[in-house]
Design an enzyme around this catalytic site. Structure first.
Site, PDB file in Angstrom:
ATOM      1  N   CYS A  65       0.853  -1.198   0.000  1.00 27.32           N
ATOM      2  CA  CYS A  65       0.000   0.000   0.000  1.00 27.32           C
ATOM      3  C   CYS A  65       0.887   1.245   0.000  1.00 27.32           C
ATOM      4  O   CYS A  65       1.648   1.488   0.945  1.00 27.32           O
ATOM      5  CB  CYS A  65      -0.920  -0.024   1.214  1.00 27.32           C
ATOM      6  SG  CYS A  65      -1.921   1.459   1.421  1.00 27.32           S
ATOM      7  N   CYS A  68       0.108   3.674   2.842  1.00 29.11           N
ATOM      8  CA  CYS A  68       0.661   3.201   4.108  1.00 29.11           C
ATOM      9  C   CYS A  68       2.145   3.542   4.213  1.00 29.11           C
ATOM     10  O   CYS A  68       2.646   3.921   5.286  1.00 29.11           O
ATOM     11  CB  CYS A  68       0.454   1.692   4.238  1.00 29.11           C
ATOM     12  SG  CYS A  68      -1.283   1.169   4.224  1.00 29.11           S
TER      13      CYS A  68
END
Length: 322
Positions: A65, A68
């Site tokens: 991600c 993230c």
């Protein structure tokens, strides 16, 4: 943002080419020997219950991600300030902990939860360090509606959800084993899973039928088991009915006999009363005949008396004329 995405793909490509060691050294949150130790506590299926006590901020992320990865440095700085904020900072890798992903029902990444003594609230604010610190210092979490009880990670429903996510992870690992280690075609692996699913469904259906048959037996089984009792009951009822019919017939015969006796007695009474009446009539007729005879006998006497009285009056008149 595009540069960050390209860099992330480059990291993943290097991880694939160089192996697990390169993967762990390339990730930003893996750290390096010269960097200080991270204050972020890594949670998994064995220690996730720690968030049920005290105050926590928990992040769910995935290595692939990009959002993230961009937030990782902010999260580390937030963890360094945790001692002054009286809060514990944690993180969960959803690729390694599918059970926790299902327990918290993670659908987007990154997802941040605030927990205070087992009461969970989802953080939906900005992901800057100032906003995260203000959320804790100003107790903004008190204005956020907590997660419903049935959706709480410690509820029975979320336990079941965690089990389903674990099962999906096991299925994925088996699929990878079939297609990677055994070299099976993808569609053959799907066919195996379909066959196993059908067999499991048949087995569970058979077990359900057996359990339902034990708990709620069918009518045919009940009828076969109670047929003798029903026959016995019918015989008893028939015998009782026959006894009642016999009793009714006997009572009817007795009633007819009593009626006949009553009729005979009534006829005798009527005959006796007619005889008495005839006797009374005879006696009355005899008395009336005697009275008539007396009247007849008295009539000549009266006539003779009248004649004598007439003669006496004539004689008196003659004497008076002389």
């Amino acid at each position: 943002m595009a540069a960050g995405g390209c860099g992330g793909r480059g990291v993943l490509c290097l991880a694939v080419l160089l192996g697990p060691a390169a993967c762990t050294s390339s990730l930003p949150w893996a750290g390096s020997p010269g960097e200080p130790r991270s204050r972020v506590q890594v949670l998994g299926g064995s220690n996730w219950s720690l968030v049920l006590q005290g105050q926590w901020m928990l992040e769910f992320y995935a290595p692939w991600c990009s959002a993230c990865r961009q937030m990782e440095l902010t999260w580390e700085n937030f963890a360094r300030e945790s001692e002054h904020l009286d809060i514990t900072i944690g993180k969960v890798d959803v690729t390694q902990e599918p059970g926790l992903s299902g327990r918290f029902f993670i659908t987007t990444l990154p997802t941040i939860y605030h927990a205070n003594d087992g009461v969970f609230r989802r953080y939906r604010g900005s992901r800057t360090l100032e906003d995260l610190q203000g959320y804790v210092l100003e107790r903004k979490w008190e204005a956020v509606e907590p997660v419903a009880g049935w959706k709480s990670p410690s509820s029975i429903m979320m336990h079941g959800m965690a089990g389903l996510f674990h099962l999906s992870e096991y299925i994925r690992q088996i699929h990878s084993y079939f297609t990677g280690t055994l070299g099976m075609h993808v569609w053959m692996s799907y066919a195996v899973f379909i066959l196993v699913t059908l067999l499991i469904g048949l087995f569970l259906g058979l077990m359900l039928v057996l359990i339902s048959d034990c708990l709620c037996p069918s009518k045919s089984r009940i009828s076969t088991e109670t047929s003798e009792e029903a026959i016995t009951k019918d015989n008893v009822e028939n015998a009782a009915l026959e006894e009642q019919e016999e009793a009714a017939e006997l009572s009817a015969d007795d009633a007819e006999g009593n009626a006949d006796v009553k009729d005979v007695s009534d006829e005798e009474d009527a005959a006796n009363s007619s005889a008495d009446d005839s006797q009374e009539d005879l006696a009355l007729g005899k008395e009336s005949g005697e009275e008539e005879m007396e009247d007849i006998s008295e009539q000549p006497l009266a006539a003779s008396e009248t004649e004598s009285s007439v003669r006496q009056r004539k004689s008196q008149v003659a004497d008076d004329g002389l």
